[in-house]
Design a protein around this motif. Structure first.
Motif, PDB file in Angstrom:
ATOM      1  N   SER A  51       0.825  -1.220   0.000  1.00 38.56           N
ATOM      2  CA  SER A  51       0.000   0.000   0.000  1.00 38.56           C
ATOM      3  C   SER A  51       0.852   1.261   0.000  1.00 38.56           C
ATOM      4  N   ARG A  52       1.951   1.291   0.746  1.00 35.73           N
ATOM      5  CA  ARG A  52       2.781   2.484   0.815  1.00 35.73           C
ATOM      6  C   ARG A  52       3.591   2.711  -0.461  1.00 35.73           C
ATOM      7  N   THR A  53       4.097   1.656  -1.053  1.00 34.25           N
ATOM      8  CA  THR A  53       4.864   1.808  -2.293  1.00 34.25           C
ATOM      9  C   THR A  53       3.974   2.345  -3.410  1.00 34.25           C
ATOM     10  N   ALA A  54       2.718   1.930  -3.417  1.00 28.28           N
ATOM     11  CA  ALA A  54       1.779   2.372  -4.458  1.00 28.28           C
ATOM     12  C   ALA A  54       1.547   3.879  -4.425  1.00 28.28           C
ATOM     13  N   VAL A  55       1.710   4.479  -3.248  1.00 25.90           N
ATOM     14  CA  VAL A  55       1.425   5.922  -3.124  1.00 25.90           C
ATOM     15  C   VAL A  55       2.649   6.707  -2.649  1.00 25.90           C
ATOM     16  N   ALA A  56       3.857   6.167  -2.853  1.00 26.67           N
ATOM     17  CA  ALA A  56       5.093   6.795  -2.360  1.00 26.67           C
ATOM     18  C   ALA A  56       5.293   8.240  -2.829  1.00 26.67           C
ATOM     19  N   PRO A  57       5.068   8.579  -4.116  1.00 23.70           N
ATOM     20  CA  PRO A  57       5.263   9.975  -4.541  1.00 23.70           C
ATOM     21  C   PRO A  57       4.353  10.955  -3.791  1.00 23.70           C
ATOM     22  N   LEU A  58       3.119  10.563  -3.559  1.00 21.75           N
ATOM     23  CA  LEU A  58       2.183  11.419  -2.835  1.00 21.75           C
ATOM     24  C   LEU A  58       2.568  11.546  -1.366  1.00 21.75           C
ATOM     25  N   GLU A  89      14.333  16.338  -9.453  1.00 20.65           N
ATOM     26  CA  GLU A  89      14.986  15.144  -8.898  1.00 20.65           C
ATOM     27  C   GLU A  89      14.738  13.870  -9.699  1.00 20.65           C
ATOM     28  N   GLY A  90      13.864  13.933 -10.687  1.00 21.83           N
ATOM     29  CA  GLY A  90      13.626  12.772 -11.529  1.00 21.83           C
ATOM     30  C   GLY A  90      12.821  11.674 -10.851  1.00 21.83           C
ATOM     31  N   PHE A  91      12.841  10.490 -11.489  1.00 21.52           N
ATOM     32  CA  PHE A  91      12.058   9.352 -11.002  1.00 21.52           C
ATOM     33  C   PHE A  91      12.456   8.950  -9.580  1.00 21.52           C
ATOM     34  N   ARG A  92      13.746   8.956  -9.303  1.00 19.60           N
ATOM     35  CA  ARG A  92      14.214   8.561  -7.965  1.00 19.60           C
ATOM     36  C   ARG A  92      13.697   9.506  -6.891  1.00 19.60           C
ATOM     37  N   GLY A  93      13.556  10.791  -7.264  1.00 15.51           N
ATOM     38  CA  GLY A  93      13.049  11.771  -6.312  1.00 15.51           C
ATOM     39  C   GLY A  93      11.620  11.488  -5.889  1.00 15.51           C
ATOM     40  N   MET A  94      10.853  10.900  -6.811  1.00 20.33           N
ATOM     41  CA  MET A  94       9.464  10.573  -6.501  1.00 20.33           C
ATOM     42  C   MET A  94       9.363   9.515  -5.402  1.00 20.33           C
ATOM     43  N   PHE A  95      10.373   8.669  -5.327  1.00 21.13           N
ATOM     44  CA  PHE A  95      10.345   7.572  -4.355  1.00 21.13           C
ATOM     45  C   PHE A  95      11.391   7.735  -3.255  1.00 21.13           C
TER      46      PHE A  95
END
Length: 348
Positions: A51-58, A89-95
């Motif tokens: 559940s947390r990985t699915a919404v990590a950027p938010l 920060e790119g894709f890595r920044g989102m996570f």
């Protein structure tokens, strides 16, 4: 004579059946309670991680909005904030911080679901004893109490991980001090700020977790029970709800719980950042970093410098995040328990 022989034969047949049944039961391997406990913990951990990985950027955007310097606002909305993080920060920044978040949420979720099951059993036993009704079931208020107990236990057990997760999430390339990871952050905070610093913001967290986790469980289970009993629009015809319906129940539970508890979550984050020099450029008032003497002081200074609305900073991305997050967690938990063959459900 024939009748007598028939009676003997029938008696022998019955003995054989009983004997076979006893032997079958004896051959069945006994269920070890430890195995059931482990399965329940695994189910809770998987539910939390998924559940947390699915919404990590938010999740990251919510924290950044909660502690953002009002004199240096880079983004105000959810879409604008996500675009800014992606651009800088790119894709890595989102996570960023998700590994730490999962390292915290997996044990937290495992302990939370397991604690809720045990608290529910204990509270139901006391309730039946008090009322003298062996058929009594948990009421929404009793479920709220069981959920509150579970939330306090899980929060307290994993709180230092939550603190360093917040700091790892907030730090940027421009931060004066860079934590290299979970254990580096834990050891650095312990060395430079003392053991008590690992529990900064614990009180508002515990106070906030009572309505948040309590309402999550209470609303989710009560809503499920109501749907099964009343069967509106043909829902729950076979005393079993579809995955979509359970997701909707989880979404409603998460939305109500987080809205009630959100101001305490903001204060917790700000208290966690207090004393960290690397946060001075992010959490500030009039260009100066703020120090809080306690939860009430943090509330007072936040409202004084930024207004009442600051207590709900990041609520929109948090609401967007909570709807799928809580829903996925509840449904994942029940589905993993199905796969593992655990008969007990949180609503049992």
């Amino acid at each position: 004579m024939a009748s007598s022989q028939d009676s003997v034969a029938k008696s022998n047949d019955q003995k054989s059946i009983v004997s076979a049944g006893i032997t079958g039961e004896a051959r069945k391997p006994p269920r070890h309670p430890l195995i059931s406990i482990c399965k329940s913990l695994v189910a809770g951990g998987v539910a939390g991680g998924v559940s947390r990985t699915a919404v990590a950027p938010l999740e990251r955007l919510k924290i950044l909005l909660q502690v953002q310097n009002r004199h240096n606002v880079k983004y105000n909305g959810t879409v604008q904030g996500l675009k800014y993080i992606w651009k800088t920060e790119g894709f890595r920044g989102m996570f960023k911080g998700n590994g730490t978040n999962c390292a915290r949420i997996v044990p937290n979720s495992a302990v939370k679901f397991f604690s809720y099951e045990q608290a529910s059993k204990g509270i139901l036993s006391l309730y039946r004893l008090q009322t003298g009704n062996e058929e009594a079931q948990l009421t929404p208020v009793l479920r709220l109490g069981a959920g509150a107990c579970a939330g306090i236990i899980a929060m307290s057990a994993t709180y230092p991980m939550d603190l360093v997760r917040g700091r790892l999430t907030v730090q940027t390339e421009a931060s004066p001090q860079q934590y290299r990871g979970i254990f580096n952050a834990l050891s650095t905070v312990f060395r430079e700020e003392g053991a008590r610093a690992l529990y900064k913001g614990w009180l508002p967290s515990v106070i906030g977790v009572i309505p948040y986790v309590g309402l999550n469980f209470s609303v989710y289970e009560s809503l499920k029970d109501w749907l099964i009993q009343t069967k509106p629009l043909g829902i729950g015809q076979d005393s079993e709800l579809s995955v979509t319906t359970r997701l909707a129940c989880g979404a409603a539970a998460g939305t109500i719980g987080q809205t009630v508890a959100y101001p305490l979550d903001v204060i917790r984050r700000r208290m966690q950042m207090g004393g960290w020099k690397g946060a001075a450029s992010i959490v500030a008032a009039d260009g100066k970093g703020l120090e809080y003497t306690g939860m009430v002081d943090a509330f007072r200074k936040t409202v004084k410098y930024e207004g009442f609305g600051a207590l709900y900073k990041g609520l929109v991305p948090n609401s967007v995040k909570v709807v799928p997050s809580i829903a996925i967690a509840f449904v994942s938990y029940e589905m993993v328990k199905d796969v593992l063959g655990v008969e007990m459900r949180i609503s049992d």
